[in-house]
Design a protein around this motif. Structure first.
Motif, short mmCIF file in Angstrom:
data_model
loop_
_atom_site.label_atom_id
_atom_site.label_comp_id
_atom_site.label_asym_id
_atom_site.label_seq_id
_atom_site.Cartn_x
_atom_site.Cartn_y
_atom_site.Cartn_z
N ALA A 66 5.87 -0.89 -12.60
CA ALA A 66 4.49 -0.41 -12.54
C ALA A 66 4.44 1.11 -12.70
N THR A 67 5.40 1.81 -12.11
CA THR A 67 5.43 3.27 -12.23
C THR A 67 5.55 3.69 -13.69
N ALA A 68 6.45 3.04 -14.42
CA ALA A 68 6.64 3.39 -15.83
C ALA A 68 5.41 3.03 -16.67
N LEU A 69 4.84 1.85 -16.43
CA LEU A 69 3.67 1.43 -17.21
C LEU A 69 2.47 2.32 -16.93
N GLN B 238 0.83 -1.20 0.00
CA GLN B 238 0.00 0.00 0.00
C GLN B 238 0.86 1.26 0.00
N GLU B 239 1.97 1.23 0.71
CA GLU B 239 2.89 2.37 0.68
C GLU B 239 3.48 2.55 -0.72
N GLU B 240 3.82 1.43 -1.36
CA GLU B 240 4.33 1.51 -2.73
C GLU B 240 3.26 2.03 -3.68
N LEU B 241 2.03 1.63 -3.45
CA LEU B 241 0.92 2.10 -4.29
C LEU B 241 0.77 3.61 -4.20
N VAL C 298 -3.92 1.16 -10.73
CA VAL C 298 -2.50 1.14 -10.37
C VAL C 298 -2.14 -0.11 -9.57
N VAL C 299 -3.03 -0.51 -8.65
CA VAL C 299 -2.71 -1.67 -7.81
C VAL C 299 -2.60 -2.95 -8.65
N ILE D 121 1.41 6.39 -7.45
CA ILE D 121 0.40 7.37 -7.87
C ILE D 121 0.95 8.78 -7.76
N LEU D 122 1.56 9.11 -6.63
CA LEU D 122 2.07 10.47 -6.43
C LEU D 122 3.21 10.77 -7.39
#
Length: 393
Positions: A153-156, A114-117, A141-142, A121-122
């Motif tokens: 995931a950040t890049a995608l 959840q912290e990574e999620l 995103v999750v 997003i931010l």
């Protein structure tokens, strides 16, 4: 016209394993081609079973989105959350996302994810100030986080947010309303009786909003079904989720017609999405309908072309880049295409409407879907009546 089909005969285990092995081999062959055979990867993502495993998705999803895995965004620093106007809303939404994680996952592991999620997003919002957070974004995103991990995931998600999801991330809901308003015309083309019943009930399209803006991640309980749909949507035109929403409604034709013909009853029925849908059949039907009734045809009644560059209208540029994956080739091709488009636009704006079957024959850039083909079109027309709503309770 009903969308229901009898279920296909059960496939023997040895036959299924054989088909799976062949598909895995075809995917690896497409990945090892030079340049990457993105058209083949799309076919694999769309066809029965999708991309099969998360290990394969980690390799194929970046290719479908033209994301270079050797150039990922840097890990975020502590300052990311400081003075961020979206932080509190993102935090609230992520805290409510417990059911999106696998059942039985240890609390410590889930809390770390959840912290990574939150950070994903931010970071995407920080790097793209033109994008605006919306409730439900975290459901998309999750899914990427659970499949490919935080960095990839950040890049995608960043690429997805600036293309397929961009219309949902505008400062207003105008483009989202525009997309929602394709739903009833699709239903009308296939089943006028069902369309007229829903119109009489004045149910509108709000029941499908959370489906659309979360790519069904918010409403489907089984993660396997969610990632199967993501395979499909990532390989297709940005408007494909609204076609899939339409085939769900069409599949439930009899349930709807058996309802009381009033807004509350029909809305309640449709907003409770079944969890045992025949996904492969519906995916195939959505592809069929996209070919039969492309967005440009459904929007004939809307005379004025949208001036904004929406995700749908810029999809051809995006697809070209992802298919070629060689920057110099892409730039040259894009320049030539734009010259042709400028000349063609001058004549198209003064031509009368052509027959739908002629238009279908002229469509290019298709990908195979069994016996059907998915036509990739450049279209986004104005459909939007005004409404205001709270997306999630």
């Amino acid at each position: 016209m009903s969308l229901r089909r009898p279920p296909p005969d059960a496939i023997a285990p040895h036959e299924y394993n054989s088909k799976k092995k062949r598909k895995v081999a075809e995917i690896h062959q497409a990945l090892s081609s030079d340049p990457i055979d993105v058209a083949a990867l799309r076919r694999m993502a769309i066809s029965e079973g999708g991309l099969l495993t998360d290990e394969i998705r980690c390799k194929v999803w970046p290719k479908l989105l033209n994301v270079k895995t050797d150039d990922l965004p840097p890990a975020p620093g502590k300052e990311l959350r400081e003075d961020n106007e979206d932080y509190q809303q993102v935090l609230l939404d992520v805290r409510r996302s417990l059911r999106r994680f696998p059942p039985g996952m240890p609390d410590e592991q889930r809390e770390g994810l959840q912290e990574e999620l939150i950070d994903i997003i931010l970071q995407v919002l920080q790097r793209n100030p033109q994008l605006h957070y919306y409730q439900g974004y975290h459901d998309i995103v999750v899914t990427f986080l659970l499949v490919v991990g935080e960095r990839l995931a950040t890049a995608l998600v960043e690429k997805l947010s600036t293309h397929h999801l961009r219309d949902f991330m505008d400062p207003t809901m105008d483009n989202t309303k525009h997309i929602l308003n394709y739903l009833m015309p699709i239903i009308d083309q296939v089943n006028p009786e069902l369309h007229d019943f829903m119109q009489s009930a004045e149910v509108g399209t709000i029941f499908a909003l959370s489906w659309l803006i979360t790519w069904f991640g918010h409403v489907l309980a089984d993660f396997r079904h969610v990632v199967r749909l993501y395979d499909f949507f990532l390989a297709c035109h940005p408007l494909m989720p609204i076609y899939f929403a339409a085939v769900i409604v069409l599949y439930r034709e009899q349930e709807v017609l058996d309802c009381e013909c009033d807004m509350a009853s029909v809305h309640h029925l449709l907003s409770q999405i079944p969890q045992d849908l025949p996904y492969e059949t519906l995916i195939s039907r959505a592809g069929d309908l996209f070919v039969q009734f492309p967005p440009s045809e459904l929007a004939r009644e809307a005379v004025q072309q949208r001036a904004e560059r929406t995700a749908a209208s810029t999809f051809k540029d995006f697809e070209l880049a992802s298919a070629q994956q060689r920057p110099d080739t892409v730039l040259r091709q894009r320049f030539r295409d734009r010259l042709r488009v400028e000349e063609r636009t001058k004549s198209i704006l003064t031509k009368p409407r052509t027959n739908r079957f002629v238009k279908l024959a002229m469509m290019g850039l298709t990908v195979a879907l069994g016996a059907a083909a998915l036509a990739v079109v450049k279209s986004a027309l104005e459909w939007a009546p005004k409404f205001e709503l709270q997306i999630f309770p």
